[in-house]
Design a protein around this motif. Structure first.
Motif, short mmCIF file in Angstrom:
data_model
loop_
_atom_site.label_atom_id
_atom_site.label_comp_id
_atom_site.label_asym_id
_atom_site.label_seq_id
_atom_site.Cartn_x
_atom_site.Cartn_y
_atom_site.Cartn_z
N SER A 178 0.84 -1.20 0.00
CA SER A 178 0.00 0.00 0.00
C SER A 178 0.88 1.25 0.00
O SER A 178 0.63 2.20 -0.76
CB SER A 178 -0.92 0.00 1.20
N LEU A 179 1.89 1.25 0.86
CA LEU A 179 2.82 2.40 0.91
C LEU A 179 3.55 2.56 -0.42
O LEU A 179 3.70 3.68 -0.92
CB LEU A 179 3.81 2.25 2.06
N ARG A 180 4.00 1.47 -0.99
CA ARG A 180 4.68 1.51 -2.28
C ARG A 180 3.74 2.10 -3.34
O ARG A 180 4.13 2.95 -4.13
CB ARG A 180 5.16 0.12 -2.69
N GLY A 181 2.48 1.66 -3.30
CA GLY A 181 1.47 2.19 -4.23
C GLY A 181 1.25 3.68 -4.03
O GLY A 181 1.16 4.44 -5.00
N ARG A 182 1.18 4.10 -2.76
CA ARG A 182 1.00 5.52 -2.47
C ARG A 182 2.21 6.33 -2.91
O ARG A 182 2.07 7.42 -3.47
CB ARG A 182 0.73 5.74 -0.99
N ILE A 183 3.39 5.78 -2.65
CA ILE A 183 4.62 6.46 -3.07
C ILE A 183 4.64 6.60 -4.58
O ILE A 183 4.96 7.67 -5.13
CB ILE A 183 5.87 5.72 -2.55
N GLU A 184 4.28 5.54 -5.28
CA GLU A 184 4.24 5.58 -6.75
C GLU A 184 3.20 6.60 -7.22
O GLU A 184 3.44 7.35 -8.17
CB GLU A 184 3.94 4.19 -7.32
N ALA A 185 2.06 6.63 -6.55
CA ALA A 185 1.00 7.58 -6.93
C ALA A 185 1.47 9.02 -6.70
O ALA A 185 1.28 9.89 -7.56
CB ALA A 185 -0.27 7.31 -6.14
N VAL A 186 2.09 9.27 -5.54
CA VAL A 186 2.59 10.62 -5.24
C VAL A 186 3.69 11.00 -6.22
O VAL A 186 3.73 12.13 -6.72
CB VAL A 186 3.09 10.70 -3.77
N THR A 187 4.55 10.04 -6.54
CA THR A 187 5.62 10.30 -7.52
C THR A 187 5.02 10.64 -8.88
O THR A 187 5.46 11.58 -9.55
CB THR A 187 6.56 9.08 -7.63
N ALA A 188 4.01 9.89 -9.28
CA ALA A 188 3.35 10.16 -10.57
C ALA A 188 2.69 11.54 -10.56
O ALA A 188 2.80 12.30 -11.53
CB ALA A 188 2.31 9.08 -10.87
N VAL A 189 2.03 11.89 -9.45
CA VAL A 189 1.41 13.22 -9.33
C VAL A 189 2.48 14.30 -9.42
O VAL A 189 2.31 15.31 -10.13
CB VAL A 189 0.60 13.33 -8.02
N ARG A 190 3.58 14.09 -8.71
CA ARG A 190 4.67 15.08 -8.72
C ARG A 190 5.25 15.23 -10.13
O ARG A 190 5.48 16.34 -10.62
CB ARG A 190 5.78 14.67 -7.75
N GLU A 191 5.48 14.10 -10.79
CA GLU A 191 6.03 14.15 -12.16
C GLU A 191 5.06 14.85 -13.11
O GLU A 191 5.47 15.65 -13.95
CB GLU A 191 6.35 12.74 -12.64
#
Length: 147
Positions: free
Chosen positions: A35-48
């Protein structure tokens, strides 16, 4: 012996429950990590995406500023040309007026010189004609007064 057997069974049940609890904890930890990995990926995608959007907007603003600067520069250049043309026209008018005035003065000076050389004019006062220097210095017309 019966009590030992009951204690052993209880101990086996406790060990089994503990094992199940440890497995559940491991599964929960793994799920939390995923879940954390998914959230990190989601936040990274939003940031990018945000970075791309910001860069695109910055590029667009840069182009708009460049276009505005070009338009302002062209407007200023055009206005400067208009003002320069107006000034040249006014300068030409002033120059023509000055040339007419100089020609008029030259005609007056030529008439004054011709009148001064006229024997009938010799007794009159040259100051009346507006030239106080003609009594002291002979008047020599410049090249612009010839003709």
């Amino acid at each position: 012996a019966f009590q030992d057997s009951a204690e052993q069974q209880l101990l086996a049940h406790v060990e089994e429950a503990l094992q199940v609890a440890l497995q559940a904890e491991a599964a929960a930890r793994k799920e939390l990590q995923n879940s954390l990995r998914g959230r990190i990926e989601a936040v990274t995608a939003v940031r990018e995406n945000a970075e791309r959007e910001i860069l695109a907007r910055m590029k667009e603003m840069r182009e708009l500023l460049q276009d505005s600067f070009t338009r302002v520069t062209e407007h200023c250049d055009s206005r400067l040309r208009e003002e320069r043309n107006l000034l040249h026209a006014k300068l030409r008018q002033q120059q023509e007026s000055l040339e007419r005035h100089v020609a008029s003065i030259c005609e007056d000076v030529m008439r004054l010189v011709e009148g001064h050389n006229d024997p009938e004019w010799a007794g009159s006062n040259p100051r009346r004609a507006g030239s106080s220097s003609s009594r002291h210095h002979p008047v020599e017309p410049t090249g612009s007064c010839d003709g």
